[in-house]
Design a protein around this motif. Structure first.
Motif: not given
Lengths: 548, 235
Positions: A524-539
């Motif tokens: 899931g992290n790889l597919l949807f970008g776990g590093a950007a789980a926040c709307a402001h682009g923060l991990k």
């Protein structure tokens, strides 16, 4: 020596002395046996008595109680008043409040006039914001007295006004708060003395009518061991006339050994007691009571009395449900419509007080009001000629500092048309108990050894030590308590034994689930970008703030 | 500019149908003290509950040191260095001072270290170490609550109504200690009604009313407009 001689000399023979000694000895033995039996009887009786539980253990492990009462509350609803509360302003006269909680912790508060929690607790803040001198508000709201247990102030009292006394006391068993204006200097709880006989004046005088003179002069005497005389403002004259204006009593009991907790609130407005309570006149009395325990659940009761007179213990008066005399109630017709309509046209409305009760298991709450008079000032202000308030205020010079805002407030309040509610008699109680959490029982391994050791019977021997054939046994020897049967661990319900196929399946399943969870998270992290789980682009995650 | 240690963005929260936070925005730079002021019912304590994970917001984001932490559990946040001293102190009244402090050792800090930290900041607690906490004065109970929080080595300290029910002189003493804690590098969010004392030790200040932050700025600026913001805003 002949027997005649013996008789003449009044001497006893050796035989006579022996018989007499035996009789005396037997008598002493009998007395000792009886005494011993009596002592044993006492001991056995005492033991049996000691087996009885000394006190009933409480059936709850935790609790909360609350009681609050005020005989007169004035509520002012006006949005123009800049206080973030509803109602914006309130005055609770002769206000009492108690609370209890597991610990036990008890708190009590009494106040001659409590302005609501917003102002009462935060007076200092209001003073600061309005620029008032710190000396006025730094000490907090003055007309209150508080107690807390455990705490450094368990009991306290204060005479707010001459004759108006507030008393609070707390302990590990109860909390009590009282406020009242009365010549007796004390107030009594309602709802509990309904069946009590009125005191006899002669009893108070202790059968001595000449003591009346001392009573009238305020002289108080007592026998050894009597409690100290009450500190009544009028001395013992309070027995003759006890006038009470606004009283309230809030109590809560939470004894650890009792099987329930109780919260009682009494609000009373306008009462006069004559001749030590022989004649009582009461205006409005509202009593609510809530009890709670785990087994019986919560119970709420209320009593609303308006305009009652009690003579020698018989009550006459109008209650919330009708006219009451000699314990019987008769319904009364409602108020005539015309006066009610006329008052409504002026914005004045009378409502019999509302009572709201709720129960849910061991949680109970009840609130009751005696009478609510609602005054909407909108019709009245419409009838008044408008004052040129804005012109007058604008003509004033600017006020210094933070007080400048007062000008705007005065203008705003000129446009106000608040609703004012008068609540005569208000009482609130609630109580809650909870039972203890059940602790899981640890299964005991049957490894207890029997008390009697297992001993192999020895063969009988003769005097030389050689073994002698005992012959056929006469009876089967008694069976010594055998070891309890050993239970196979595999038979105990629960996890299967280690090394078995079911256990291997369970462990394998857990490992498979862990691997699957890790895989899904990573994917899931790889597919949807776990590093950007926040709307402001923060991990997302939880950082170690100490290392930032 | 470094990443702020706390950044609250458009937080909304409600008790049932009553919305008490209506879009709160707040930022605390690392190592600074921010005083959050406002009248009763403004939503200050609710905001602290949301930040510390004790209450879930209905919308909005919370960032701690540049990391999105919305939905984190309170115990996880506490282990990460976010410590709350709740309103009303919440000490155990039937335990002694030492027993209250000893409870902190169960969080992984050695008991000796807990005692050292507590008694160095508050020597008075050492004098009262065998006394039941419930029998101490309000100020001493507040000291105990602060000592208990400090022994967990906080990086961000949330202080709720430090002055409640305390005499002004005691409040001044406690805020001096808050200043010393801030000098050690701990970031602090102080929720307070006792505005003037809180402003004296703070680097920044914000005013909340009606569930919103209506003013932020330097302590001097906020002190001047405090009454206008609260009373004028409501009227």
């Amino acid at each position: 020596m002949t027997c005649v001689q013996c008789n003449e000399k009044s001497e006893k023979t050796l035989y006579d002395k022996t018989v007499a000694r035996r009789v005396a000895t037997a008598s002493r033995r009998t007395k000792r046996s009886l005494a011993a039996l009596a002592v044993m009887g006492l001991f056995v009786g005492g033991s049996a008595a000691s087996l009885q539980p000394a006190v009933a253990a409480s059936d709850f492990a935790g609790f909360t109680t609350f009681a609050q009462a005020t005989p007169l509350r004035v509520e002012i609803y006006e949005a123009a008043i800049p206080i973030p509360a509803s109602p914006q302003i309130e005055f609770n006269f002769s206000y009492t409040k108690v609370a209890g909680a597991t610990g036990p912790i008890g708190t009590a508060r009494a106040s001659a006039m409590w302005p609501g929690d917003g102002v009462g607790e935060g007076l200092k803040t209001f003073g600061e914001q309005l620029g008032l001198p710190g000396q006025l508000t730094d000490g907090g709201y003055p007309a209150q007295v508080n107690a807390q247990s455990p705490g450094d102030t368990a009991t306290a009292s204060q005479e707010f006004l001459p004759g108006s006394v507030g008393r609070v006391s707390t302990s590990d068993k109860k909390a009590v708060a009282k406020v009242g204006y009365g010549t007796t200097g004390d107030v009594t709880e309602g709802g509990t003395n309904g069946d009590a006989k009125p005191p006899n004046l002669l009893d108070i005088l202790q059968g001595d009518p000449t003591a009346l003179a001392g009573l009238l002069l305020g002289t108080a005497t007592g026998k050894p061991g009597d409690a100290a005389p009450s500190s009544s403002p009028l001395g013992a004259l309070g027995v003759i006339v006890a006038a009470g204006g606004m009283e309230s009593i809030s109590t809560t009991t939470y004894e650890a050994d009792a099987d329930r907790v109780v919260a009682t609130a009494t609000a009373r407005l306008g009462s006069v007691a004559l001749l030590a309570g022989l004649v009582k006149l009461d205006g409005v009395e509202v009593v609510t009571k809530t009890t709670s325990n785990v087994t019986g659940g919560a119970k709420t009761t209320k009593s609303i009395t308006i305009g009652a007179m009690t003579v020698a213990g018989n009550k006459f008066g109008y209650t919330g449900t009708g006219f009451e005399a000699m314990g019987n109630q008769t319904p009364i017709p409602g108020l005539p419509d015309d006066p009610v309509k006329a008052l409504a046209a002026l914005g004045i409305k009378f409502e019999m007080g509302k009572s709201v009760a709720s129960k849910d298991g061991a949680v109970g709450a009840i609130s009751a009001e005696g009478l609510r008079i609602s005054i909407d000032t909108t019709p009245l202000t419409a009838l008044l000629p408008k004052l040129p308030l804005a012109d007058l205020v604008n003509g004033l010079p600017d006020l210094p500092g933070q007080a400048a805002i007062l000008k705007g407030l005065i203008v705003a309040l000129g446009e106000a048309h608040p609703r004012i509610d008068l609540v005569l008699g208000s009482a609130i109680t609630n109580a809650q108990t909870v039972k203890a959490l059940p602790f899981p029982e640890t299964p005991t391994t049957p490894t207890d050894t029997p008390e009697a050791p297992v001993v192999a019977p020895l063969a009988p021997t003769d005097a030389t030590g050689s073994i002698v054939d005992p012959g056929a046994p006469e009876a089967t020897p008694p069976v010594v308590n055998p070891l309890p049967p050993v239970t196979n661990v595999a038979d105990i319900p629960g996890l299967p034994p280690l090394g078995s196929i079911p256990m291997a399946l369970i462990v394998g399943g857990l490992l498979l689930a862990s691997a699957l969870g890790w895989y899904i998270t990573t994917a899931g992290n790889l597919l949807f970008g776990g590093a950007a789980a926040c709307a402001h682009g923060l991990k997302a995650g939880i950082p170690d703030l100490r290392k930032v | 500019m470094s990443v702020p240690i706390l950044d609250v963005i458009d937080i909304h929260a409600a008790y049932g149908r009553i919305e008490v936070l209506r879009g709160v925005n707040l930022t605390i730079p690392k190592g600074s003290v921010l005083a959050l002021l406002g009248p009763n019912g403004a939503g200050k304590s609710t905001l602290l509950k949301v930040i510390s994970g004790q209450m879930e917001q209905t919308s909005g984001d919370i960032h701690l040191a540049g990391v999105h932490v919305t939905g984190a559990k309170p115990d996880d946040l506490a282990r990460a260095g976010l410590t709350t001293i709740p309103e009303g102190r919440s000490v155990f009244p039937n335990l002694t001072v030492e027993e209250n402090l000893l409870l902190m050792s169960y969080a992984g800090v050695a008991a000796d270290k807990v005692f050292d930290t507590a008694y160095s900041y508050f020597p008075r607690l050492h004098e009262r170490r065998y006394q039941l906490a419930g029998t101490m004065s309000g100020g001493e109970q507040q000291m105990l609550a602060m000592a208990r929080a400090l022994s967990s080595d906080p990086a961000l300290l949330l202080l709720d109504e430090l002055s409640m029910g305390l005499a002004p002189l005691i409040v001044d003493d406690l805020y001096e200690t808050v200043g010393r804690i801030a000098q050690s590098g701990v970031s602090i969010l102080v929720v307070e009604q006792f505005a003037r004392t809180a402003l004296r030790v703070s680097d920044y200040a914000a005013v909340m009313t009606g569930g919103r932050v209506v003013a932020t700025g330097e302590p001097d600026e906020i002190g001047e407009i405090m009454a206008d913001v609260i009373l004028g805003g409501a009227a």
